[in-house]
Design an enzyme around this catalytic site. Structure first.
Site, PDB file in Angstrom:
ATOM      1  N   GLY A 154       0.847  -1.198   0.000  1.00 37.75           N
ATOM      2  CA  GLY A 154       0.000   0.000   0.000  1.00 37.75           C
ATOM      3  C   GLY A 154       0.876   1.239   0.000  1.00 37.75           C
ATOM      4  N   ARG A 155       0.397   2.290   0.697  1.00 38.29           N
ATOM      5  CA  ARG A 155       1.121   3.561   0.717  1.00 38.29           C
ATOM      6  C   ARG A 155       2.543   3.377   1.225  1.00 38.29           C
ATOM      7  NH1 ARG A 155      -4.428   5.311   3.032  1.00 38.29           N
ATOM      8  NH2 ARG A 155      -3.724   3.769   4.533  1.00 38.29           N
ATOM      9  N   ILE A 156       2.700   2.680   2.355  1.00 32.17           N
ATOM     10  CA  ILE A 156       4.040   2.530   2.942  1.00 32.17           C
ATOM     11  C   ILE A 156       4.832   1.448   2.204  1.00 32.17           C
ATOM     12  CG2 ILE A 156       5.328   2.033   5.052  1.00 32.17           C
ATOM     13  CD1 ILE A 156       2.856   3.079   6.630  1.00 32.17           C
ATOM     14  N   ARG A 176      -4.007  -8.902  -1.556  1.00 34.96           N
ATOM     15  CA  ARG A 176      -5.175  -9.606  -2.104  1.00 34.96           C
ATOM     16  C   ARG A 176      -5.395  -9.229  -3.559  1.00 34.96           C
ATOM     17  NH1 ARG A 176      -8.813  -7.542   2.683  1.00 34.96           N
ATOM     18  NH2 ARG A 176      -7.534  -5.770   2.072  1.00 34.96           N
ATOM     19  N   ARG A 233       2.013  -4.802  12.037  1.00 38.61           N
ATOM     20  CA  ARG A 233       1.430  -4.994  13.364  1.00 38.61           C
ATOM     21  C   ARG A 233       1.899  -6.329  13.933  1.00 38.61           C
ATOM     22  NH1 ARG A 233       0.769  -0.441  13.879  1.00 38.61           N
ATOM     23  NH2 ARG A 233      -1.147   0.761  14.053  1.00 38.61           N
ATOM     24  N   ASP A 257       9.723  -4.125  14.855  1.00 43.65           N
ATOM     25  CA  ASP A 257       9.357  -2.818  15.436  1.00 43.65           C
ATOM     26  C   ASP A 257       8.032  -2.922  16.186  1.00 43.65           C
ATOM     27  OD1 ASP A 257       9.635   0.093  15.739  1.00 43.65           O
ATOM     28  OD2 ASP A 257       7.961   0.254  14.338  1.00 43.65           O
ATOM     29  N   GLU A 262       2.053  -5.193  22.899  1.00 40.98           N
ATOM     30  CA  GLU A 262       2.924  -4.056  23.262  1.00 40.98           C
ATOM     31  C   GLU A 262       2.440  -3.375  24.537  1.00 40.98           C
ATOM     32  OE1 GLU A 262       3.147  -1.506  19.828  1.00 40.98           O
ATOM     33  OE2 GLU A 262       3.884  -3.130  18.568  1.00 40.98           O
ATOM     34  N   HIS A 280       8.523   0.124  18.675  1.00 41.88           N
ATOM     35  CA  HIS A 280       7.470   0.733  17.836  1.00 41.88           C
ATOM     36  C   HIS A 280       7.805   2.204  17.536  1.00 41.88           C
ATOM     37  CE1 HIS A 280       2.926   0.373  16.746  1.00 41.88           C
ATOM     38  NE2 HIS A 280       3.526   1.256  15.947  1.00 41.88           N
TER      39      HIS A 280
HETATM   40  P1  NAP Z   1      -2.471   0.743   3.135  1.00 41.76           P
HETATM   41  O1  NAP Z   1      -2.074   1.814   2.173  1.00 41.76           O
HETATM   42  O2  NAP Z   1      -3.914   0.544   3.445  1.00 41.76           O
HETATM   43  O3  NAP Z   1      -1.846  -0.625   2.593  1.00 41.76           O
HETATM   44  C1  NAP Z   1      -2.180  -1.864   3.147  1.00 41.76           C
HETATM   45  C2  NAP Z   1      -1.622  -2.958   2.241  1.00 41.76           C
HETATM   46  O4  NAP Z   1      -1.887  -4.209   2.859  1.00 41.76           O
HETATM   47  C3  NAP Z   1      -2.289  -2.984   0.866  1.00 41.76           C
HETATM   48  O5  NAP Z   1      -1.327  -3.292  -0.093  1.00 41.76           O
HETATM   49  C4  NAP Z   1      -3.314  -4.116   0.988  1.00 41.76           C
HETATM   50  O6  NAP Z   1      -3.544  -4.698  -0.289  1.00 41.76           O
HETATM   51  C5  NAP Z   1      -2.545  -5.065   1.927  1.00 41.76           C
HETATM   52  N1  NAP Z   1      -3.439  -5.965   2.659  1.00 41.76           N
HETATM   53  C6  NAP Z   1      -4.438  -5.642   3.507  1.00 41.76           C
HETATM   54  N2  NAP Z   1      -5.049  -6.761   3.965  1.00 41.76           N
HETATM   55  C7  NAP Z   1      -4.397  -7.796   3.384  1.00 41.76           C
HETATM   56  C8  NAP Z   1      -4.565  -9.205   3.451  1.00 41.76           C
HETATM   57  N3  NAP Z   1      -5.522  -9.779   4.197  1.00 41.76           N
HETATM   58  N4  NAP Z   1      -3.730  -9.985   2.726  1.00 41.76           N
HETATM   59  C9  NAP Z   1      -2.769  -9.431   1.954  1.00 41.76           C
HETATM   60  N5  NAP Z   1      -2.548  -8.106   1.852  1.00 41.76           N
HETATM   61  C10 NAP Z   1      -3.367  -7.298   2.560  1.00 41.76           C
HETATM   62  O7  NAP Z   1      -1.768   0.953   4.536  1.00 41.76           O
HETATM   63  P2  NAP Z   1      -0.394   1.699   4.854  1.00 41.76           P
HETATM   64  O8  NAP Z   1      -0.631   3.143   5.001  1.00 41.76           O
HETATM   65  O9  NAP Z   1       0.658   1.226   3.888  1.00 41.76           O
HETATM   66  O10 NAP Z   1      -0.095   1.099   6.329  1.00 41.76           O
HETATM   67  C11 NAP Z   1      -0.012  -0.282   6.521  1.00 41.76           C
HETATM   68  C12 NAP Z   1       0.039  -0.638   8.004  1.00 41.76           C
HETATM   69  O11 NAP Z   1       1.335  -0.395   8.521  1.00 41.76           O
HETATM   70  C13 NAP Z   1      -0.872   0.171   8.929  1.00 41.76           C
HETATM   71  O12 NAP Z   1      -2.211  -0.281   8.892  1.00 41.76           O
HETATM   72  C14 NAP Z   1      -0.235  -0.034  10.279  1.00 41.76           C
HETATM   73  O13 NAP Z   1      -0.757  -1.188  10.907  1.00 41.76           O
HETATM   74  C15 NAP Z   1       1.238  -0.277   9.930  1.00 41.76           C
HETATM   75  N6  NAP Z   1       2.091   0.856  10.367  1.00 41.76           N
HETATM   76  C16 NAP Z   1       3.021   0.655  11.340  1.00 41.76           C
HETATM   77  C17 NAP Z   1       3.834   1.687  11.742  1.00 41.76           C
HETATM   78  C18 NAP Z   1       4.851   1.518  12.794  1.00 41.76           C
HETATM   79  O14 NAP Z   1       5.118   2.466  13.535  1.00 41.76           O
HETATM   80  N7  NAP Z   1       5.497   0.355  12.894  1.00 41.76           N
HETATM   81  C19 NAP Z   1       3.671   2.964  11.183  1.00 41.76           C
HETATM   82  C20 NAP Z   1       2.731   3.124  10.194  1.00 41.76           C
HETATM   83  C21 NAP Z   1       1.944   2.057   9.780  1.00 41.76           C
HETATM   84  P3  NAP Z   1      -4.940  -5.430  -0.661  1.00 41.76           P
HETATM   85  O15 NAP Z   1      -6.032  -4.568  -0.112  1.00 41.76           O
HETATM   86  O16 NAP Z   1      -4.900  -5.525  -2.152  1.00 41.76           O
HETATM   87  O17 NAP Z   1      -4.867  -6.769  -0.012  1.00 41.76           O
HETATM   88  C1  8YV Z   2       2.175   5.144  15.544  1.00 47.08           C
HETATM   89  C2  8YV Z   2       1.586   3.393  13.792  1.00 47.08           C
HETATM   90  O1  8YV Z   2       3.312   5.037  16.303  1.00 47.08           O
HETATM   91  O2  8YV Z   2       0.561   4.886  12.293  1.00 47.08           O
HETATM   92  C3  8YV Z   2       0.572   3.753  12.779  1.00 47.08           C
HETATM   93  O3  8YV Z   2      -0.218   2.859  12.435  1.00 47.08           O
HETATM   94  O4  8YV Z   2       1.706   2.279  14.187  1.00 47.08           O
HETATM   95  C4  8YV Z   2       2.515   4.424  14.297  1.00 47.08           C
HETATM   96  O5  8YV Z   2       2.789   5.406  13.363  1.00 47.08           O
HETATM   97  C5  8YV Z   2       1.052   4.717  16.406  1.00 47.08           C
HETATM   98  O6  8YV Z   2      -0.131   4.557  15.770  1.00 47.08           O
HETATM   99  C6  8YV Z   2       0.892   5.747  17.515  1.00 47.08           C
HETATM  100  O7  8YV Z   2       0.759   5.138  18.690  1.00 47.08           O
END
Ligand code: NAP
Ligand code: 8YV
Length: 320
Positions: A154-156, A176, A233, A257, A262, A280
């Site tokens: 997705g975006r990230i 998917r 996650r 991370d 957590e 995280h």
């Molecule tokens: P996004 O743009 O919605 O992208 C999500 C990606 O996951 C899409 O490519 C989607 O493709 C895929 N996906 C969703 N459900 C799926 C499944 N069941 N099987 C296979 N692929 C699946 O989200 P984003 O902005 O990139 O962020 C993604 C996630 O990163 C967040 O929701 C958050 O949990 C995590 N995150 C963590 C941190 C951190 O601090 N560690 C920071 C930011 C975000 P399809 O819909 O085609 O399946």
């Molecule tokens: C944040 C994240 O640290 O954006 C998310 O999904 O996991 C992180 O950027 C968190 O949501 C803030 O507690």
């Protein structure tokens, strides 16, 4: 005369800039984190918005009869019951895009740290061992000749993939839906991708579908030279299976991370020297967290000023 400002509930802690942005515009009410809002009926009735960094379950939503909007600090909104909110006609917003670059940068750093053992190398120097014992041990792994698979594009995920290109690794992904505009190799199944690559990066949201999707079978498919990186996650991983795979050598290494429960990190993970652990922090820089805080505030303030929100999540009924 009664105060006409809309009431925003903040359960637990939130980034201080959110509260600064609210000053003079809304009335902020705080509440301890818990299973249900601990508020008097009179206050609960006045709450029209929630700004949250954490969890808002169905009981919270139902405890606030005049709630209009929940603004989540974070792009991942697995802590908010967005489906239940939608049934009640309540908007949920998150903080997409403003953190893409920071999270992608951190992912690359975590990957290299894990593969080249840079944290251990620095500790070796700081502990005076370079002088006493000579050069630090060569890292068993390298990025050279590696194939990387992203679970999530997705975006990230796309920002991570762009950053991986100059590292001259092969790039694939599993989602998917195939994204025809991307030239990376698409895998229709996570297991097939794990078998084909030797570095797996998880950047999917925490959903019922992704819950423990990365299990013993996936770690076996990744193999003993395999490295697993998680910036999505912790709920997407069977942590017991990961620990077992690291113990018996089925999995070569991991950079994490995020964790299942957590801030609790399984004690067993701390003992591995082929594992890199971060609390995280993927988005945790001052500029990026400020941008996220602004978006949390702007969604609520925009709703009250113009009935418009900037970043509603897909479950939200279209409003404004
Ligand atoms: P996004 O743009 O919605 O992208 C999500 C990606 O996951 C899409 O490519 C989607 O493709 C895929 N996906 C969703 N459900 C799926 C499944 N069941 N099987 C296979 N692929 C699946 O989200 P984003 O902005 O990139 O962020 C993604 C996630 O990163 C967040 O929701 C958050 O949990 C995590 N995150 C963590 C941190 C951190 O601090 N560690 C920071 C930011 C975000 P399809 O819909 O085609 O399946
Ligand atoms: C944040 C994240 O640290 O954006 C998310 O999904 O996991 C992180 O950027 C968190 O949501 C803030 O507690």
């Amino acid at each position: 005369m009664s105060d006409q400002k809309p009431v925003v509930l903040v359960p637990g802690k939130i980034h201080p800039r959110v509260l600064e942005r609210f000053q003079g515009k809304v009335e902020v009410v705080t509440a301890p984190v818990g299973v249900k809002p601990a508020l008097s009926a009179e206050v609960a009735e006045r709450v029209r918005a929630v700004a949250v960094s954490g969890s808002v379950n169905a009981d919270w939503i139902d405890g606030l009869p005049n709630l209009e909007i929940i603004s989540n600090f974070g792009v991942g909104y697995d802590g908010v019951d967005a489906k239940h909110a939608a049934k009640r006609g309540i908007i949920v917003t998150n903080t997409p895009d403003v953190l893409n670059d920071e999270v992608a940068d951190t992912t690359i750093a975590l990957l290299i740290n894990t593969v080249r053992r840079l944290y251990q190398a620095e500790s070796y120097l700081r502990d005076g061992k370079w002088v006493k014992e000579g050069p630090f041990a060569l890292s068993p792994f390298s990025l050279r000749g590696r194939k990387v698979g992203l679970f999530g594009m997705g975006r990230i995920g796309q920002e991570i993939a762009k950053r991986l290109e100059p590292f001259k690794v092969e790039i694939g992904y599993h989602t998917r839906s195939k994204r025809d505009e991307l030239s990376y190799t698409y895998y229709a199944s996570l297991k097939d991708m794990a078998s084909a690559v030797d570095i797996l990066i998880c950047i999917v949201p925490g959903t019922p579908e992704t819950h423990k999707a990365i299990n013993g079978e996936i770690f076996s498919a990744l193999g003993s030279n395999g490295v697993f990186i998680n910036v999505g996650r912790g709920s997407s991983v069977d942590e017991d299976a990961m620990i077992k795979a690291l113990e018996d050598g089925t999995l070569g290494g991991a950079g994490l991370d995020v964790f299942y429960s957590e801030p609790n990190v399984p004690e067993a993970l701390l003992a591995f020297d082929n594992v890199s652990l971060l609390p995280h922090v993927a988005s945790a820089s001052v500029p990026t967290r400020n941008a996220m805080a602004d978006l949390v505030a702007d969604n609520i303030l925009g709703w009250f000023a113009e009935r418009k929100v900037l970043t509603p999540v897909p479950e939200t009924p279209v409003k404004g």
